[in-house]
Design a protein around this motif. Sequence first.
Motif, PDB file in Angstrom:
ATOM      1  N   ARG A 194       4.033   2.269   3.371  1.00 18.86           N
ATOM      2  CA  ARG A 194       3.995   3.169   2.223  1.00 18.86           C
ATOM      3  C   ARG A 194       3.998   4.565   2.807  1.00 18.86           C
ATOM      4  N   ARG A 195       4.898   5.433   2.381  1.00 25.97           N
ATOM      5  CA  ARG A 195       4.950   6.773   2.962  1.00 25.97           C
ATOM      6  C   ARG A 195       5.046   7.831   1.878  1.00 25.97           C
ATOM      7  N   GLY A 196       5.094   9.069   2.277  1.00 26.10           N
ATOM      8  CA  GLY A 196       5.047  10.154   1.297  1.00 26.10           C
ATOM      9  C   GLY A 196       3.632  10.698   1.276  1.00 26.10           C
ATOM     10  N   PHE A 197       2.886  10.345   0.251  1.00 29.89           N
ATOM     11  CA  PHE A 197       1.488  10.801   0.098  1.00 29.89           C
ATOM     12  C   PHE A 197       1.409  12.332   0.150  1.00 29.89           C
ATOM     13  N   LYS A 210      19.797  22.882   0.216  1.00 32.70           N
ATOM     14  CA  LYS A 210      19.546  23.548   1.504  1.00 32.70           C
ATOM     15  C   LYS A 210      19.251  22.551   2.620  1.00 32.70           C
ATOM     16  N   ARG A 211      18.986  21.303   2.235  1.00 32.74           N
ATOM     17  CA  ARG A 211      18.581  20.312   3.259  1.00 32.74           C
ATOM     18  C   ARG A 211      18.903  18.913   2.760  1.00 32.74           C
ATOM     19  N   ILE A 212      19.300  18.083   3.690  1.00 32.27           N
ATOM     20  CA  ILE A 212      19.535  16.657   3.397  1.00 32.27           C
ATOM     21  C   ILE A 212      18.800  15.851   4.459  1.00 32.27           C
ATOM     22  N   TYR A 213      18.069  14.841   4.053  1.00 32.41           N
ATOM     23  CA  TYR A 213      17.508  13.922   5.039  1.00 32.41           C
ATOM     24  C   TYR A 213      17.549  12.508   4.474  1.00 32.41           C
ATOM     25  N   TYR A 214      17.405  11.549   5.337  1.00 32.00           N
ATOM     26  CA  TYR A 214      17.393  10.164   4.854  1.00 32.00           C
ATOM     27  C   TYR A 214      16.397   9.337   5.646  1.00 32.00           C
ATOM     28  N   ILE A 238       1.485  19.742   0.018  1.00 31.22           N
ATOM     29  CA  ILE A 238       0.081  19.494  -0.326  1.00 31.22           C
ATOM     30  C   ILE A 238      -0.159  18.042   0.073  1.00 31.22           C
ATOM     31  N   ARG A 239      -0.921  17.842   1.129  1.00 29.47           N
ATOM     32  CA  ARG A 239      -1.074  16.486   1.671  1.00 29.47           C
ATOM     33  C   ARG A 239      -2.425  15.865   1.333  1.00 29.47           C
ATOM     34  N   ASP A 240      -3.291  16.672   0.731  1.00 30.90           N
ATOM     35  CA  ASP A 240      -4.600  16.146   0.342  1.00 30.90           C
ATOM     36  C   ASP A 240      -4.591  15.894  -1.173  1.00 30.90           C
ATOM     37  N   GLU A 276       4.713   8.700  -3.585  1.00 33.97           N
ATOM     38  CA  GLU A 276       4.555   7.697  -2.528  1.00 33.97           C
ATOM     39  C   GLU A 276       5.752   6.756  -2.627  1.00 33.97           C
ATOM     40  N   MET A 277       6.320   6.419  -1.494  1.00 32.99           N
ATOM     41  CA  MET A 277       7.494   5.542  -1.462  1.00 32.99           C
ATOM     42  C   MET A 277       7.087   4.221  -0.809  1.00 32.99           C
ATOM     43  N   TYR A 278       7.500   3.103  -1.402  1.00 29.36           N
ATOM     44  CA  TYR A 278       7.038   1.812  -0.890  1.00 29.36           C
ATOM     45  C   TYR A 278       8.025   0.697  -1.276  1.00 29.36           C
TER      46      TYR A 278
END
Length: 134
Positions: free
Chosen positions: A45-48, A32-36, A120-122, A96-98
């Motif tokens: 470091r992102r995601g979390f 339903k969705r594509i992103y890059y 869920i970000r916490d 998490e992406m790094y």
Amino acid sequence: MDYCITNLTEHGDSRGMLISIEEGIDVPFDIKRIYYIYGTEPDVRRGFHSHKNLIQLLVCVSGSCKIHLDDGYETSEVFLDSPKKGLLIKNFIWREMYDFSKDAVLLVLASEKYDESDYIRDYNDFLKFARREK
Ligand code: TYD
């Protein structure tokens, strides 16, 4: 843990390579969705976050990056360093992406449209959700 690494089929000839991803064949969901993600600054470091209802296939189509995965009980690190390698992540996995290389392009195919309420970000909330699911 609810993730797996899949080897995508490469169609190569003297001109170079091509990989195709079809819903229901190469991914077990409707796309339903594509992103890059690209142009990631060094040491970022992102995601979390985790999701309540989302399946995603991650492919580092250029360069490389690492993915930290956590299901509330155990953790795992996956090195995405090939456009042939797909990482399928299901619900309630903290990611998490790094270690993005300068040329990294991380392509993500998702089973649902963007919905902030699915996040869920916490981390403590994630642990409660993840342990309730088991
Ligand atoms: P963010 O969730 O911070 O990315 P990551 O989890 O990789 O660190 O998303 C960055 C921004 O992009 C944020 O404002 C939300 C927006 N966004 C969309 O609009 N659609 C999407 O499909 C995604 C993944 C993010």
